[in-house]
Design a protein around this motif. Structure first.
Motif, PDB file in Angstrom:
ATOM      1  N   ASN A   1      75.837  89.332  22.616  1.00  0.00           N
ATOM      2  CA  ASN A   1      76.542  88.865  23.969  1.00  0.00           C
ATOM      3  C   ASN A   1      76.075  87.476  24.547  1.00  0.00           C
ATOM      4  O   ASN A   1      77.010  86.543  24.907  1.00  0.00           O
ATOM      5  CB  ASN A   1      76.369  90.008  24.927  1.00  0.00           C
TER       6      ASN A   1
ATOM      7  N   ASN B   1      78.537  84.142  24.987  1.00  0.00           N
ATOM      8  CA  ASN B   1      79.334  83.935  26.362  1.00  0.00           C
ATOM      9  C   ASN B   1      78.237  82.956  27.121  1.00  0.00           C
ATOM     10  O   ASN B   1      78.585  82.281  28.037  1.00  0.00           O
ATOM     11  CB  ASN B   1      79.064  85.329  27.007  1.00  0.00           C
ATOM     12  N   LYS B   2      77.065  82.892  26.700  1.00  0.00           N
ATOM     13  CA  LYS B   2      76.198  81.693  27.302  1.00  0.00           C
ATOM     14  C   LYS B   2      75.330  81.078  26.319  1.00  0.00           C
ATOM     15  O   LYS B   2      74.015  81.250  26.249  1.00  0.00           O
ATOM     16  CB  LYS B   2      75.223  82.529  28.226  1.00  0.00           C
TER      17      LYS B   2
END
Length: 208
Positions: A94, A98-99
């Motif tokens: 994740n 996403n980051k």
């Protein structure tokens, strides 16, 4: 400072009483202050009492080290990927996906400002200071894994305790074989960074 009794009391305070106390609710600032003083004491004892000289272990075959580390990483990667996928697939990679900037930043901070101090405390200091208190090497390595897991009791998470126990075994075996803080720190960082990457960071206290 070098007597068996002194070392036994020192071991009890640093590796049992302090970690357990950090699991109790009181001021974080006080906990940080105690932790800092403890770390400074450990560094002082290593340098001035034990006369420890930090080295990379020049006689070690780096190729063998990386082969073993990558082999273990593959096994860890398969098991942890399956675990995250089966328990909460939304967490799988994740942060990486996403980051990515946060992912890079956290890996850097974790590797240099968390892993290395941990290995100075739990491997370098522990092995230099207390090996004489144990007659059997296997028991010494096992105890090291236990106190490493206990050092994470403040997470109040049984899975974290299990992971850090097995991680502690791997790191203790590596340090016992290489006598190198740098090499065991590399191994620790590799596995820890993978756990954050695969999606287990929140459980282990990584910002997400």
């Amino acid at each position: 400072m070098d007597t068996r009794l002194y070392k036994s009391i020192e071991f009890l305070i640093i590796f049992i009483l302090l970690p357990v106390s950090f699991a109790i609710n009181y001021s974080v600032r006080i906990k940080m202050g105690i932790g800092l003083l403890g770390f400074l004491y450990i560094v002082y004892v290593l340098l001035k009492v034990e006369k420890k000289v930090f080295k990379i272990a020049p006689n070690l075959k780096w190729q063998k080290f990386w082969k073993l580390t990558i082999f273990k990483l593959v096994i860890i990667a398969v098991l942890t990927t399956l675990f995250v996928w089966l328990t909460d697939s939304t967490l799988l990679f994740n942060v990486l996906l996403n980051k990515p900037k946060l992912w890079v930043f956290i890996l850097f901070i974790y590797s240099f400002f968390s892993v290395y101090p941990q290995e100075i405390i739990y491997r370098t200091f522990f092995f230099e200071r207390y090996k004489g208190l144990f007659k059997k090497e296997a028991l010494f390595v096992f105890v090291n894994a236990v106190i490493f897991a206990l050092g994470h009791i403040f997470f109040k998470n049984s899975l974290v305790i299990i992971l850090t126990f097995f991680g502690g075994l791997l790191f203790a075996i590596t340090y016992n074989r290489t006598q190198s803080t740098v090499l065991v720190s590399i191994e620790h960082a590799v596995y820890g960074c993978w756990l954050f990457t695969v999606g287990m960071g929140d459980m282990l206290g990584f910002p997400a």
